[in-house]
Design a protein around this motif. Sequence first.
Motif, short mmCIF file in Angstrom:
data_model
loop_
_atom_site.label_atom_id
_atom_site.label_comp_id
_atom_site.label_asym_id
_atom_site.label_seq_id
_atom_site.Cartn_x
_atom_site.Cartn_y
_atom_site.Cartn_z
N GLN A 185 0.83 -1.20 0.00
CA GLN A 185 0.00 0.00 0.00
C GLN A 185 0.87 1.26 0.00
O GLN A 185 0.61 2.22 -0.72
N SER A 186 1.91 1.25 0.82
CA SER A 186 2.82 2.39 0.89
C SER A 186 3.49 2.64 -0.45
O SER A 186 3.55 3.79 -0.93
N GLU A 187 3.99 1.59 -1.09
CA GLU A 187 4.69 1.74 -2.36
C GLU A 187 3.75 2.21 -3.47
O GLU A 187 4.15 2.99 -4.34
N GLN A 188 2.51 1.74 -3.45
CA GLN A 188 1.55 2.17 -4.47
C GLN A 188 1.27 3.67 -4.36
O GLN A 188 1.16 4.37 -5.38
N VAL A 189 1.16 4.17 -3.13
CA VAL A 189 0.91 5.61 -2.94
C VAL A 189 2.13 6.41 -3.39
O VAL A 189 2.00 7.43 -4.07
N LEU A 190 3.32 5.95 -3.04
CA LEU A 190 4.54 6.66 -3.44
C LEU A 190 4.65 6.70 -4.96
O LEU A 190 5.03 7.73 -5.54
N HIS A 191 4.32 5.61 -5.61
CA HIS A 191 4.37 5.58 -7.08
C HIS A 191 3.37 6.58 -7.67
O HIS A 191 3.70 7.32 -8.59
N ALA A 192 2.14 6.58 -7.12
CA ALA A 192 1.11 7.49 -7.62
C ALA A 192 1.53 8.95 -7.43
O ALA A 192 1.36 9.78 -8.33
N LEU A 193 2.10 9.27 -6.27
CA LEU A 193 2.53 10.64 -6.00
C LEU A 193 3.66 11.07 -6.94
O LEU A 193 3.68 12.20 -7.41
N SER A 194 4.59 10.16 -7.19
CA SER A 194 5.71 10.50 -8.07
C SER A 194 5.26 10.72 -9.51
O SER A 194 5.85 11.52 -10.24
N GLU A 195 4.18 10.06 -9.91
CA GLU A 195 3.68 10.16 -11.28
C GLU A 195 2.93 11.46 -11.54
O GLU A 195 2.82 11.90 -12.68
N ARG A 196 2.36 12.05 -10.50
CA ARG A 196 1.52 13.23 -10.73
C ARG A 196 1.86 14.40 -9.80
O ARG A 196 0.98 15.13 -9.34
N GLN A 197 3.13 14.62 -9.56
CA GLN A 197 3.53 15.74 -8.70
C GLN A 197 3.17 17.08 -9.32
O GLN A 197 2.85 18.03 -8.60
N GLN A 215 -4.31 22.41 2.34
CA GLN A 215 -5.38 22.37 3.32
C GLN A 215 -6.02 20.98 3.44
O GLN A 215 -6.59 20.64 4.46
N VAL A 216 -5.86 20.18 2.39
CA VAL A 216 -6.40 18.82 2.44
C VAL A 216 -5.68 17.98 3.49
O VAL A 216 -6.17 16.93 3.89
N SER A 217 -4.55 18.44 4.00
CA SER A 217 -3.85 17.71 5.06
C SER A 217 -4.69 17.68 6.34
O SER A 217 -4.78 16.65 7.01
N ASP A 218 -5.33 18.81 6.67
CA ASP A 218 -6.26 18.83 7.81
C ASP A 218 -7.46 17.93 7.56
O ASP A 218 -7.89 17.17 8.44
N LEU A 219 -8.00 18.02 6.35
CA LEU A 219 -9.20 17.26 5.99
C LEU A 219 -8.94 15.76 6.08
O LEU A 219 -9.73 15.02 6.67
N SER A 220 -7.85 15.30 5.51
CA SER A 220 -7.57 13.86 5.51
C SER A 220 -7.32 13.35 6.92
O SER A 220 -7.74 12.24 7.28
N ASN A 221 -6.67 14.15 7.74
CA ASN A 221 -6.39 13.74 9.12
C ASN A 221 -7.69 13.57 9.90
O ASN A 221 -7.89 12.55 10.59
N PHE A 222 -8.60 14.54 9.78
CA PHE A 222 -9.85 14.46 10.51
C PHE A 222 -10.75 13.36 9.96
O PHE A 222 -11.40 12.63 10.72
N LEU A 223 -10.77 13.21 8.66
CA LEU A 223 -11.61 12.18 8.04
C LEU A 223 -11.15 10.79 8.47
O LEU A 223 -11.97 9.93 8.82
N ARG A 224 -9.85 10.56 8.44
CA ARG A 224 -9.33 9.25 8.83
C ARG A 224 -9.65 8.92 10.28
O ARG A 224 -10.15 7.83 10.59
N LEU A 266 -7.44 14.47 -5.73
CA LEU A 266 -6.39 13.49 -5.96
C LEU A 266 -5.50 13.32 -4.74
O LEU A 266 -5.18 12.20 -4.33
N GLU A 267 -5.10 14.45 -4.15
CA GLU A 267 -4.22 14.37 -2.98
C GLU A 267 -4.96 13.76 -1.79
O GLU A 267 -4.37 12.99 -1.02
N LEU A 268 -6.24 14.10 -1.64
CA LEU A 268 -7.02 13.49 -0.56
C LEU A 268 -7.03 11.98 -0.73
O LEU A 268 -6.83 11.23 0.24
#
Length: 322
Positions: free
Chosen positions: A172-184, A224-233, A265-267
């Motif tokens: 799961q971690s590697e899949q997210v890293l790959h996705a982030l690197s592809e669409r920075q 700002q989505v950093s706050d949103l994702s933290n609270f949602l999780r 996307l970032e969320l």
Amino acid sequence: MFYQVEQVLEKQRPKTEKFYKGRGILICETEEGLFALKEFQGQEQKAESQFRLGEFLTEHRIACDYMVKNSEDVLITEGVDGTKYTFHRWVRGKECDARNRMDLVMTISFLAGFHAACEGVRIGSEKTETIYREYLRHDRELRRIRKYILARKNKSAFERLYLDCFPEYLCQSEQVLHALSERQDILAEHTVGMCHGNFNQHNVIIGAGKMTLIHMERARFDAQVSDLSNFLRKSLEKHDWSETLGLEMLREYDRVHGMNAADWLELYDRMCYPEKFWKIANHYYQSSKVLDAGNHYEKLKKEMRQNPARQRFLETLKRARI
């Protein structure tokens, strides 16, 4: 200790009539209402930034525990032992109840309003580490912990469980890293502004017909989505990753403070990252490996039980806007 606190309170205004302990603070009753005395970590520049943020939010009608100056017209009061304190407005009320759906929807709406007021606003520090770099560091830490456990002779139940589920969560971690690197480049278009930095149910007080934002010590300029994702999780963990609740909260946030394509996307990427697994592993690694083993084992078992529901929510989120 009480003698020192009383000395510090003597320098605050208005005069404290009585005080008592709260969650990590000292609540002070005065003729002008409630205030809170907090220990302060950092330099004067940080206190000044928090003070200016409190002024800004108050001007924009976002209730918060804004900092006030003491009788000497300074923000930081030092005790006899060198401990630093700051004085803040406080309110009566209750924390957001993470098990109450109405509280959660109200709080997500409040968060959206806070973000809308702070979009593009930069006061004080900003986050210097990108989400990609942060997750890359987490990935390396997970591998380091696995290596450490493999070298141990008498493995605890937690350690054996960690090794069993490690491949799935590393994937799961590697899949997210790959996705982030592809669409920075795309993610660079996310909405930025002042963020709380630790937005959760404990840092919102509901009372007197309004909501108040408290404990803004980690506030920073960031996505700002950093706050949103933290609270949602944190909220959805309390509700076994309810798809209905998650979408209701997201629709309410988007209604008040619309998200662009990069925000969604970032969320999604943030929610996909196995943050809870990393936190459990990191807490284990930083703590006594014997005394806390049982607690970490139960938390990891719960995370594993919830993982299928979390994956179903992620599929729903992907179909909704990604």
